[in-house]
Design a protein around this motif. Structure first.
Motif, short mmCIF file in Angstrom:
data_model
loop_
_atom_site.label_atom_id
_atom_site.label_comp_id
_atom_site.label_asym_id
_atom_site.label_seq_id
_atom_site.Cartn_x
_atom_site.Cartn_y
_atom_site.Cartn_z
N UNK A 71 0.86 -1.19 0.00
CA UNK A 71 0.00 0.00 0.00
C UNK A 71 0.89 1.24 0.00
N UNK A 72 0.82 2.00 -1.09
CA UNK A 72 1.71 3.14 -1.27
C UNK A 72 1.01 4.49 -1.19
N UNK A 73 -0.33 4.48 -1.29
CA UNK A 73 -1.09 5.74 -1.26
C UNK A 73 -2.39 5.54 -0.50
N UNK A 74 -2.82 6.59 0.20
CA UNK A 74 -4.06 6.56 0.97
C UNK A 74 -4.83 7.84 0.70
N UNK A 75 -6.13 7.69 0.40
CA UNK A 75 -7.02 8.84 0.25
C UNK A 75 -8.13 8.71 1.29
N UNK A 76 -8.28 9.72 2.13
CA UNK A 76 -9.37 9.76 3.12
C UNK A 76 -10.47 10.67 2.60
N UNK A 77 -11.72 10.19 2.67
CA UNK A 77 -12.88 10.97 2.22
C UNK A 77 -13.94 10.98 3.33
N UNK A 120 -5.06 -10.08 0.27
CA UNK A 120 -4.45 -10.28 -1.05
C UNK A 120 -3.60 -9.09 -1.48
N UNK A 121 -3.57 -8.04 -0.64
CA UNK A 121 -2.71 -6.89 -0.93
C UNK A 121 -3.40 -5.84 -1.79
N UNK A 122 -2.79 -4.66 -1.85
CA UNK A 122 -3.31 -3.55 -2.65
C UNK A 122 -2.21 -2.51 -2.83
N UNK A 123 -2.40 -1.63 -3.83
CA UNK A 123 -1.48 -0.53 -4.06
C UNK A 123 -2.00 0.78 -3.46
N UNK A 124 -3.32 1.00 -3.59
CA UNK A 124 -3.92 2.27 -3.20
C UNK A 124 -5.18 1.99 -2.38
N UNK A 125 -5.34 2.69 -1.26
CA UNK A 125 -6.52 2.56 -0.43
C UNK A 125 -7.28 3.89 -0.45
N UNK A 126 -8.59 3.81 -0.69
CA UNK A 126 -9.48 4.97 -0.56
C UNK A 126 -10.47 4.62 0.54
#
Length: 456
Positions: A71-77, A120-126
């Protein structure tokens, strides 16, 4: 306006942007991207509809190392609906890169499937802050590799009481990272947040939306609700609005008003706190894809409603304060469109009206007697079909489009917005082709399978 080709992006990246019809930058993109692409922290004051989602999606995708399955990026909304829209934009922006995994982690959806996806992993989380904290507390994800974090619509998150949750999330992120904050306002609460989490951040303000897209505000004084009920339909017809959002302060009033307008022949939807998440999702989709011309909603229920071309906002009840009023009317001047807002007030809400007058210069006060009915038909171009299959079944928008065009013979221009959810999908069809589309989808295979489809 500057073009995206002037940015230091790869050829493949630029070709993808061009295929999405992103050619010229909006003001906020033009001002922010040279800094954000260079890794600088950023505070951007920008209204919804200014192009801010793309403004932070580009640096996220540009910085991504797809071979590094962390996980390299996180966006909080602030809301689940906005999170889904942001995730969709990031997926489109990263189409030129194979196997980019974007996950949404929000409340209102089952927790265990999210845990399984994270395994299973991820690159970007929103994500929304509350649900993300649940996963952090249960050690379901590793945030130690995050290089960029975005706080989208930070003002709304703070208005909803998420300051402490945001701070707890940030405490679990690496100290060395890029932080981008986007907010429609820059009041003391935002200043407090930014001073706590950012140093030497570049401040950018986009005022073009307010200058170029004024919202015309009309106010009518009434003595009782019956006067409003009598003129509402005529107001919508007089304004020739094909998409109208009506705000009431209580769910009971929403339902009462819906009954009144329905008896007058108006096709409409309602949205309030009694709705379950599935009903809420469907209602927002049906309104946004132009299957219904009128939505009656409370403020709480309408959070996360992002529709770019609402032509008319009606404040049946005045908002509780000036900030909520501003958010309400701002829904009708988005994506380069002008807006119209109509509000009712009476002796009991005169103090609210006076506050609005102090904060907005250009408002009109008109008489109820001047309202004239018009021959304009309150109707929608489309009607929606529910398809009993979605992302979890590997259904894609192209599969639906192919079934409707090549399979059934509908012209492409008769097909409107397609929304793919986890287990169901929605497609808007021009009314002249609706019965043919519904019958054809039920009689023919979609992606090699017979799938049940229903009128919505």
């Amino acid at each position: 306006m500057k073009k995206f080709t002037q940015l230091n992006l790869s050829k493949e990246f630029l070709e993808n942007l061009n295929s999405l019809n992103y050619k010229e930058m909006t003001k906020i993109q033009e001002e922010s991207l040279p800094f954000s692409l260079d890794g600088k922290d950023l505070i951007a004051k920008a209204k919804t509809g200014s192009g801010k989602t793309l403004a932070f999606s580009l640096p996220i995708v540009n910085k991504l190392d797809v071979k590094k399955f962390k996980i390299q990026a996180l966006v909080l909304t602030p809301t689940r609906e906005l999170a889904n829209q942001v995730a969709s934009e990031i997926r489109k922006t990263s189409r030129h890169i194979h196997n980019v995994k974007v996950l949404t982690l929000c409340g209102g959806t089952p927790f265990k499937p999210q845990v399984a996806s994270l395994s299973h992993g991820a690159h970007i989380i929103v994500a929304t802050a509350g649900r993300l904290l649940q996963h952090i507390h249960e050690s379901n994800l590793d945030l130690s590799n995050i290089e960029i974090v975005v706080l989208d619509e930070a003002d709304k998150m703070l208005d909803m009481g998420f300051y402490d949750d945001i701070m707890k999330v940030l405490e679990n992120l690496p100290q060395k990272k890029q932080t981008l904050l986007f907010s429609a306002t820059y009041e003391d609460n935002i200043k407090k947040l930014t001073s706590s989490i950012m140093k030497e951040a570049i401040f950018i303000e986009d005022q073009t939306i307010e200058k170029e897209n004024p919202i015309k505000q009309i106010f009518y004084k009434v003595k009782e609700d019956a006067q409003k009920d009598k003129v509402l339909k005529s107001l919508i017809k007089q304004s020739k609005a094909s998409s109208t959002l009506i705000f009431c302060n209580t769910k009971q009033k929403c339902e009462e008003l819906a009954d009144i307008l329905y008896e007058q022949g108006v096709d409409l939807l309602t949205l309030h706190s009694d709705f379950e998440q599935r009903q809420r999702d469907e209602t927002l989709i049906l309104f946004s894809n132009k299957s219904y011309p009128v939505l009656i909603a409370t403020d709480v229920a309408s959070r996360g409603l992002h529709v770019d071309d609402i032509e008319l906002v009606i404040n049946y009840d005045l908002a509780k304060d000036i900030k909520v009023h501003t958010h309400r009317i701002g829904r009708t001047a988005r994506a380069g469109n002008n807006g119209l807002s109509i509000s009712f007030y009476d002796d009991n809400t005169l103090y609210k009206f006076d506050e609005i007058k102090e904060n907005f210069k250009d408002i009109s006060i008109e008489e109820l007697d001047d309202i004239k009915d018009d021959d304009f038909s309150i109707d929608c171009k489309y009607r929606a079909i529910l398809i009993d299959s979605g992302k979890k079944h590997k259904l894609r928008a192209g599969d639906i489009l192919g079934s409707l065009t090549a399979g059934i013979g509908l012209p492409k221009e008769a097909i409107g917005k397609i929304d793919i959810l986890n287990f169901v999908s929605y497609v808007a069809i021009e009314k002249a082709y609706f019965e043919k589309a519904l019958d054809g989808l039920n009689k023919n295979k979609i992606k090699g399978k017979y799938i049940k489809c229903f009128k919505r």
